[in-house]
Every structure is written in structure tokens, then in C-alpha cells.
Design an enzyme around this catalytic site. Structure first.
Site, PDB file in Angstrom:
ATOM      1  N   ASP A 213      -8.870  36.993 -26.946  1.00 33.87           N
ATOM      2  CA  ASP A 213      -7.730  37.907 -26.823  1.00 33.87           C
ATOM      3  C   ASP A 213      -8.116  39.328 -27.177  1.00 33.87           C
ATOM      4  O   ASP A 213      -7.452  40.276 -26.762  1.00 33.87           O
ATOM      5  CB  ASP A 213      -6.575  37.430 -27.717  1.00 33.87           C
ATOM      6  CG  ASP A 213      -5.950  36.188 -27.108  1.00 33.87           C
ATOM      7  OD1 ASP A 213      -6.469  35.080 -27.362  1.00 33.87           O
ATOM      8  OD2 ASP A 213      -4.980  36.322 -26.341  1.00 33.87           O
ATOM      9  N   LYS A 224      -7.129  32.008 -29.781  1.00 33.19           N
ATOM     10  CA  LYS A 224      -6.121  31.042 -30.224  1.00 33.19           C
ATOM     11  C   LYS A 224      -6.523  30.342 -31.527  1.00 33.19           C
ATOM     12  O   LYS A 224      -7.682  29.963 -31.694  1.00 33.19           O
ATOM     13  CB  LYS A 224      -5.913  30.023 -29.103  1.00 33.19           C
ATOM     14  CG  LYS A 224      -4.937  28.908 -29.366  1.00 33.19           C
ATOM     15  CD  LYS A 224      -3.563  29.379 -29.807  1.00 33.19           C
ATOM     16  CE  LYS A 224      -2.949  30.397 -28.870  1.00 33.19           C
ATOM     17  NZ  LYS A 224      -1.677  30.959 -29.389  1.00 33.19           N
TER      18      LYS A 224
HETATM   19  O1  MRU Z   1      -0.863  32.465 -27.244  1.00 33.04           O
HETATM   20  P1  MRU Z   1      -1.550  32.410 -25.915  1.00 33.04           P
HETATM   21  O2  MRU Z   1      -1.321  31.133 -25.190  1.00 33.04           O
HETATM   22  O3  MRU Z   1      -1.277  33.628 -25.080  1.00 33.04           O
HETATM   23  O4  MRU Z   1      -3.099  32.452 -26.304  1.00 33.04           O
HETATM   24  C1  MRU Z   1      -4.049  32.553 -25.279  1.00 33.04           C
HETATM   25  C2  MRU Z   1      -5.456  32.435 -25.735  1.00 33.04           C
HETATM   26  O5  MRU Z   1      -5.758  32.436 -26.911  1.00 33.04           O
HETATM   27  C3  MRU Z   1      -6.520  32.461 -24.663  1.00 33.04           C
HETATM   28  O6  MRU Z   1      -7.647  31.739 -25.074  1.00 33.04           O
HETATM   29  C4  MRU Z   1      -6.924  33.911 -24.384  1.00 33.04           C
HETATM   30  O7  MRU Z   1      -5.796  34.689 -24.137  1.00 33.04           O
HETATM   31  C5  MRU Z   1      -7.850  34.012 -23.240  1.00 33.04           C
HETATM   32  S1  MRU Z   1      -7.082  33.558 -21.712  1.00 33.04           S
HETATM   33  C6  MRU Z   1      -8.160  33.838 -20.471  1.00 33.04           C
END
Ligand code: MRU
Length: 315
Positions: A213, A224
Site C-alpha cells: 500500500d 495488509k
Molecule cells: O484494505 P485493503 O483490502 O484495501 O488492503 C489491500 C492490500 O493490503 C493490498 O495488498 C494492497 O493494496 C496491494 S493491492 C494490489
């Protein structure tokens, strides 16, 4: 990979998303016509995944017109993924906002394709992939980052199967990764997050690939919650731990993982006993030293990650 409906798309005057809160039970398209509908969809994870919320945010600015307060509400809807504010600011700085937002969408599709190819070349001999959360066609405008590598391998006819951590508390692995991989005909096994170290200990995994992220300038990454535990377990068992993401997730303005704002989510997502206090971070930080390499759209970045990241952003 067969044709699929994009997680986020532009109709000409509205944004269409697949409502990810309803998957895997129902594939319903949600039409977002106002900036506050965009904010709401991002906050409740109807659209989610760093690149996908970046694209939704960019298109949301087009819907917001000159409403600066609404644009700020979009940019701050979720704090950890740098893609959101990055995309909003990029569109704001453009002469033609609509064209710029659509360019961000197209670039994301192309970045996913490039990540897939770089990852496939790097991981030619890896068959059993352990991952967390959802990093595929539901998390991007294209076919995904970490799962983009899996799709590229499958498309090239290489044997590949995915072990998906269920990803507590909102089950992006059990619901979304399992759904989209089954849809693509790629074998997937779901496991409880806490089972991952035991699977690694058995020698049943060739590589761990996670998404990201935000990547700080020194190579620390936020992803995550549960990613850090996977990285520690992979390190302990000598299994390579890769992180895949586009350049839009690299953030030179954040020196290290310690500076990344971690989104805290509602207690309701985890509390079952009324009155229990809850700690519910959506993300954690994995330090650069636990990362084998970063798979990006401009190639595979290796240690020392700091200079490699700076170089990738200026190339
Ligand atoms: O809370 P989320 O579902 O938006 O978290 C998403 C993640 O952590 C993904 O691994 C990250 O955004 C990369 S997606 C290509």
C-alpha cells in the site's frame, strides 16, 4: 487470462465498481455519481486495493469539479495507501482533469501487465505461491500486482498454484482472492492466517508474494495486516519474500515505515464480546531487510532498496 470485468471503470459521467463487500456471493455493479459516493465506497471497501482506490480517487476528482472540500474528503478517505492522495494530486495538477484520470487508469492496467512479466521472469521456477489479502483484478484497474505475477505465469503455461491467507478480519483472501482465482481456473487453497508459518515449515511453499500500500524511501513497506508475520516466517524458513507493486505505490516523501500512517478500523470488525477493547490496524509495516526484492513495473528492485527505489522513480 480470459476477459474480465474491471474492478473500476469510467462510463463517461460516472464510476462503475464491482461492490467487493458482496463478493463472493454476489457480483453487483455499483454506479458512483457523486464525490461522497466515492468516499463512502472507498471507506467501506466496496472498492479497495491501493491501485484501485487510486484510480477511483482520480475519477472521483472529475466528479467533484471545483468542490475543494469534496476533493479533500476523497484524498483522505483512507490514509495508508499512497496511491489515493498521489492520484488525486496528479489529477488536480493537470490542465485536463478527465484525460489525466483516464491516463492513470490506463497506466495502472499497463503497470500490472509489466509487473506480471517481470515477476514471471524472476520467478520462473516457483510453482507454489503463498500470498495475503487480494492483489489481483479486484485490487487494481488491471490484472493485479502479486496476483498479476501468478496470472502471467498461468498465461505462459507455467504450473502455478496459490495458497491464500484468509486475511482477517475482512477476509479479502478467503472471499476475493479465492473467488477471482477460481474464476480464472487457477488452483487456490485458503488457509487461516495463523496457519501460514506451519505451511512454510513443511517446505510446501516456493515463494511468498505480497502486495503493498506504500513503499517508503528506504524500502520498508506497508501492506495488509498479517504481511509482517508472513515475512518473518518466510525469513525463518528460508523462503524468498517478494513484494509487488507499481511505481505509484513508491513514496520518496516517506523516509521509513515508521512514518507511514496506519489506518485503524472499526472495533466492530473484530470484537465479538461486548465491551472488549479492540486494536484493529488495517495494515502493518514489513522492514526492508525482510524483503528479497520488489517487483515493479520498471523491473525487479534489489537491496539496497533505497537507491533502487530512487532510481526507479527517476528512470
Ligand atoms: O484494505 P485493503 O483490502 O484495501 O488492503 C489491500 C492490500 O493490503 C493490498 O495488498 C494492497 O493494496 C496491494 S493491492 C494490489
Amino acid at each position: 487470462m480470459k476477459d474480465f470485468r474491471a474492478a473500476v471503470a469510467w462510463t463517461g459521467d460516472a464510476i462503475e465498481i464491482i461492490d467487493q463487500t458482496l463478493l463472493p456471493g454476489e457480483e453487483r455493479i455499483l454506479t458512483l455519481r457523486t464525490p461522497d459516493e466515492v468516499v463512502d465506497a472507498i471507506r467501506r471497501l466496496a472498492v479497495r486495493g491501493a491501485p484501485a482506490i487510486g484510480v477511483a480517487g482520480a475519477l472521483g476528482v472529475v466528479l467533484a469539479g471545483d468542490d475543494a472540500a469534496a476533493i479533500e474528503r476523497i484524498a483522505s478517505a483512507r490514509p495508508t495507501a499512497v496511491n489515493l492522495r498521489w492520484a488525486v494530486e496528479r489529477v488536480l495538477g493537470a490542465a485536463d482533469r478527465r484525460a489525466e484520470a483516464l491516463r492513470i487508469l490506463e497506466e495502472d492496467v499497463e503497470a500490472c501487465r509489466a509487473i506480471g512479466e517481470h515477476g514471471r521472469a524472476e520467478l520462473e521456477h516457483a510453482r507454489r505461491v503463498l500470498t495475503v489479502c487480494n492483489t489481483g483484478r479486484l485490487a487494481t484497474a488491471g490484472r493485479g500486482t502479486a496476483l498479476g505475477v501468478v496470472y502471467a505465469k498461468a498465461e505462459a503455461g507455467e504450473p502455478v498454484e496459490v495458497f491464500a491467507c484468509e486475511t482477517r478480519p475482512l477476509l479479502q483472501g478467503a472471499r476475493l482472492t479465492a473467488w477471482e482465482l477460481q474464476d480464472a481456473g487457477i488452483p487456490v487453497t485458503v488457509l487461516a492466517d495463523g496457519a501460514a508459518p506451519a505451511l512454510l515449515a513443511r517446505g510446501d511453499i516456493d515463494v511468498v508474494i505480497a502486495g503493498c500500500d506504500r513503499v517508503a524511501a528506504n524500502g520498508d513497506i506497508a501492506n495488509k495486516i498479517g504481511t509482517y508475520a508472513l515475512a518473518i516466517a518466510a525469513h525463518h524458513h528460508g523462503v524468498p519474500f517478494y513484494v509487488a507493486g507499481p511505481r505509484s505505490t513508491l513514496d520518496l516523501a516517506t523516509a521509513s515505515g515508521a512514518e507511514i500512517e496506519i489506518e485503524q478500523r472499526s472495533a466492530d470488525e473484530v470484537a465479538t464480546a461486548a465491551g472488549a477493547r479492540v486494536w484493529n490496524p488495517a495494515f502493518d509495516v514489513t522492514p526492508a531487510e525482510l524483503i528479497t526484492a520488489l517487483i515493479t513495473d520498471v523491473g525487479v528492485l534489489r537491496a539496497p532498496l533505497g537507491p533502487a527505489i530512487a532510481n526507479a522513480l527517476t528512470s
